[in-house]
Design an enzyme around this catalytic site. Structure first.
Site, short mmCIF file in Angstrom:
data_model
loop_
_atom_site.label_atom_id
_atom_site.label_comp_id
_atom_site.label_asym_id
_atom_site.label_seq_id
_atom_site.Cartn_x
_atom_site.Cartn_y
_atom_site.Cartn_z
N GLU A 182 38.46 53.46 -42.62
CA GLU A 182 39.42 53.13 -43.16
C GLU A 182 39.74 52.16 -42.18
O GLU A 182 40.48 50.84 -42.01
CB GLU A 182 40.89 54.06 -42.20
CG GLU A 182 40.48 55.06 -43.52
CD GLU A 182 40.05 55.92 -42.97
OE1 GLU A 182 39.94 57.26 -44.05
OE2 GLU A 182 38.80 56.54 -42.56
N GLY A 203 28.51 49.08 -36.68
CA GLY A 203 28.92 48.38 -37.56
C GLY A 203 26.90 47.45 -38.24
O GLY A 203 27.44 46.00 -38.50
#
EC number: 2.4.99.12
Length: 423
Positions: A59, A308
């Protein structure tokens, strides 16, 4: 009355919730940090931030383009992002290290939310995708804080679950200021559960508005040179327990016909990195962990155990598998590898992204399989046929480009609902 009983159940279950939090902290110590924030114990502030709630990594990544756009167009707007998971917190910090504050979202307990809202004084709340909680919405309604559900999606399975608790669901949806849905199908499900039709807007999914940083492509090329630029690469992203075993077995089978094939394995949850590492080693495979060393030509499994980096790792792929789809997890976002013009393959369990996956498959950019044998067959056909891989990848990238534009439409709705009062 229904919400009163719901709150009572929450309070009675709180010891179990805390016990679960403690157990998770054993695997991921960050779960044991900043626990007071989960009860609304945060520092008071007077700048009336825009509160954005993104439950976890997926999200956070989905709403990042909107946050970036807000920072560009509203440079004086304070923004607070809450998550429920440490991985979500880490992603917020990595994406927005200075301009955005992060806190853990309070549990859906009346007293915790009252304390949180009193101290934060948000001007509005944007909830990302599906993370709606009855007390959170009711508390905002009482304090006249607009609530907008952004990039909203609702699978048929989730809709059935909400329908079982209509006494909670209907008032909650009635208290929302606006639902900005990804597509008409999901929007109709919200309306059928009680959302007033005038409070629904369909804009498309902001996940199509993907920007691939040049640095991600550069880093991918550097990595490929380390393990061998000519090696075929299967990248499996956002995998879950039960999938890695299948993928490692798949690698063993595929290497019989493609001996130099490399599997890049990126588990969804950091607390499982070590378990997946051991799983590969038990099979006698040469494993390289990204956090520890550089890959070589002998590396068979490259474990993406840093946060990431998934987009960059997808950029190294000749074929991208998107996890959560071989098991009944519902699948994860296939648009990241698609935007990189990579052929995408997934299992049959894609109910979290059903509309996107169906459309991507119809566009010729996604292969779906319903068995281990089919997975092996399709992977082999793509990896041994560069022309087929290129066609699939081109179709995937074209599909993403054709569906872009939802970000601007979402921003306009946020501006009208959440930023009316700029003072």
């Amino acid at each position: 009355m229904a919400r009163w009983f719901y709150s009572l159940v929450w309070y009675l279950a709180l010891p179990l919730v805390l016990l679960r939090l403690k157990r998770r902290a054993r695997q991921a110590p960050a779960y044991g940090e900043r626990v007071a924030e989960r009860f609304g114990d945060v520092s008071a502030r007077d700048d009336r931030p825009l509160w954005i709630h993104a439950v976890s990594v997926g999200e956070t990544v989905a709403i990042a383009p909107l946050v970036t756009l807000l920072l560009e167009r509203e440079p004086d707007l304070p923004i607070l992002i809450t998550t429920m998971t440490p991985t979500g917190a880490e992603r917020v910090r990595s994406l927005f290290p200075e301009r955005v504050q992060h806190l853990y979202c309070p549990y859906d307990l009346p007293h915790a939310l009252a304390r949180f809202l009193k101290r934060i004084k948000p001007r509005a709340l944007i909830v990302v995708e599906t993370e709606l909680w009855p007390n959170m919405v009711a508390a905002c309604k009482r304090r006249k804080v607009p609530v907008l559900l952004a990039n909203a999606r609702l699978s048929a399975r989730s809709a059935k679950g909400y329908a079982k608790f209509s006494a909670l669901t209907r008032p909650m949806l009635n208290n929302l200021s606006l639902v900005v849905a990804q597509n008409q199908t999901d929007g109709a499900r919200f309306v059928s559960l009680g959302l007033p039709n005038q409070n629904l807007v369909v804009t498309g999914s902001v996940k199509f508005d993907i920007s691939v940083p040049d640095q991600a492509r550069i880093d991918a090329e550097v990595l490929k040179r380390q393990w061998g630029s000519e090696r075929p690469v299967l990248v499996a992203g956002s995998t879950h327990d039960g999938e890695e075993t299948k993928l490692l077995d798949l690698l063993s089978q595929l290497q019989k016909k493609i001996p130099d094939l490399l599997l890049v394995l990126v588990p969804r949850h950091p607390e499982r990195f070590e378990a997946v590492n051991q799983l590969a080693k038990e099979r006698g495979m040469n494993v390289c962990r990204r956090s520890e060393s550089q890959p070589t030509a002998d590396t068979q499994v490259y474990l993406g155990d840093t946060m990431g980096d998934l987009l960059m790792l997808y950029a190294t792929a000749d074929l991208a598998f998107v996890g959560g789809s071989l098991i009944e997890r519902g699948g994860h976002n296939p648009l990241e590898p698609a935007a990189l013009a990579k052929p995408v393959i997934m299992g049959e369990h894609v109910f979290n992204f059903a509309v996107i996956c169906e459309a991507l498959a119809q566009a010729g950019g996604l292969l779906q399989v319903d068995s281990d044998a089919a997975l092996e067959q399709q992977c082999l056909s793509v990896l041994k046929d560069p022309q087929k891989a290129a066609q699939l990848g081109s179709a995937a990238a074209a599909f993403v480009q054709e569906n872009q534009g939802a970000l601007e439409r979402l921003y306009q709705q946020v501006e009208s609902v959440c930023l009316k009062d700029r003072s």
